[in-house]
Scaffold this motif. Structure first.
Motif, short mmCIF file in Angstrom:
data_model
loop_
_atom_site.label_atom_id
_atom_site.label_comp_id
_atom_site.label_asym_id
_atom_site.label_seq_id
_atom_site.Cartn_x
_atom_site.Cartn_y
_atom_site.Cartn_z
N SER A 1 0.83 -1.20 0.00
CA SER A 1 0.00 0.00 0.00
C SER A 1 0.87 1.26 0.00
O SER A 1 1.76 1.41 0.84
CB SER A 1 -0.91 -0.01 1.22
N GLY A 2 0.62 2.13 -0.96
CA GLY A 2 1.34 3.38 -1.04
C GLY A 2 2.73 3.31 -1.63
O GLY A 2 3.46 4.30 -1.63
N LYS A 3 3.10 2.12 -2.12
CA LYS A 3 4.44 1.94 -2.69
C LYS A 3 4.37 1.53 -4.14
O LYS A 3 3.32 1.11 -4.64
CB LYS A 3 5.21 0.90 -1.87
N GLU A 4 5.51 1.64 -4.80
CA GLU A 4 5.58 1.23 -6.19
C GLU A 4 5.63 -0.30 -6.30
O GLU A 4 5.98 -0.99 -5.35
CB GLU A 4 6.83 1.83 -6.84
N ALA B 1 1.61 -7.37 0.96
CA ALA B 1 1.43 -6.69 -0.32
C ALA B 1 0.43 -7.48 -1.16
O ALA B 1 0.07 -8.60 -0.82
CB ALA B 1 2.76 -6.59 -1.08
N VAL B 2 0.04 -6.86 -2.26
CA VAL B 2 -0.68 -7.61 -3.30
C VAL B 2 0.38 -8.15 -4.25
O VAL B 2 1.25 -7.41 -4.71
CB VAL B 2 -1.67 -6.70 -4.06
#
Length: 126
Positions: A40-43, A91-92
């Motif tokens: 979330s919120g990351k590349e 993460a996804v």
């Protein structure tokens, strides 16, 4: 080519999960497949890659020694075995594919891939 990732879930730190990526309609396309993840919120972050035609997988330093990529050509499925999971692994997770192999320097580039799966969520609790 359609990619379908599955196997995500909630696991405690130190635990393991195995993700699967089914490549439907693969035939002679999508010879090169990679795993990415996006917190979330990351590349989107490159995890590793493998080819259907042979050779050893390649891993990002951040997961080397804990994650293992393997394939089952008969099932058109690539796996991501994740061991010793940490909360920062939350993460996804996505699988991605392209027809031809990439040079190492280009493998982490998400734009280099032609097909993407829908992602599967992995949550690691502390």
């Amino acid at each position: 080519v359609q990619l379908q990732a599955s196997g995500g879930g909630l696991v405690q730190a130190g635990g393991s999960l195995r993700l699967s990526c089914l490549a439907s309609g693969r035939q002679f396309n999508s010879n090169f497949l990679a795993w990415f993840r996006q917190a979330s919120g990351k590349e989107r972050e490159f995890i590793g890659s493998i080819t259907w035609s042979g050779g050893s997988p390649y891993y990002a330093n951040s997961v080397k020694g804990r994650f293992t990529i393997s394939r089952d050509n008969a099932k058109d499925t690539v796996y991501l075995q994740m061991n010793d999971l940490k909360p920062e692994d939350t993460a996804v997770y996505f699988c991605a594919a392209r027809q031809n192999r990439l040079v190492l320097s280009e493998q982490p580039n998400p734009r280099a891939y032609e097909w993407w799966g829908q992602g599967t969520l992995v949550t690691v609790s502390s």
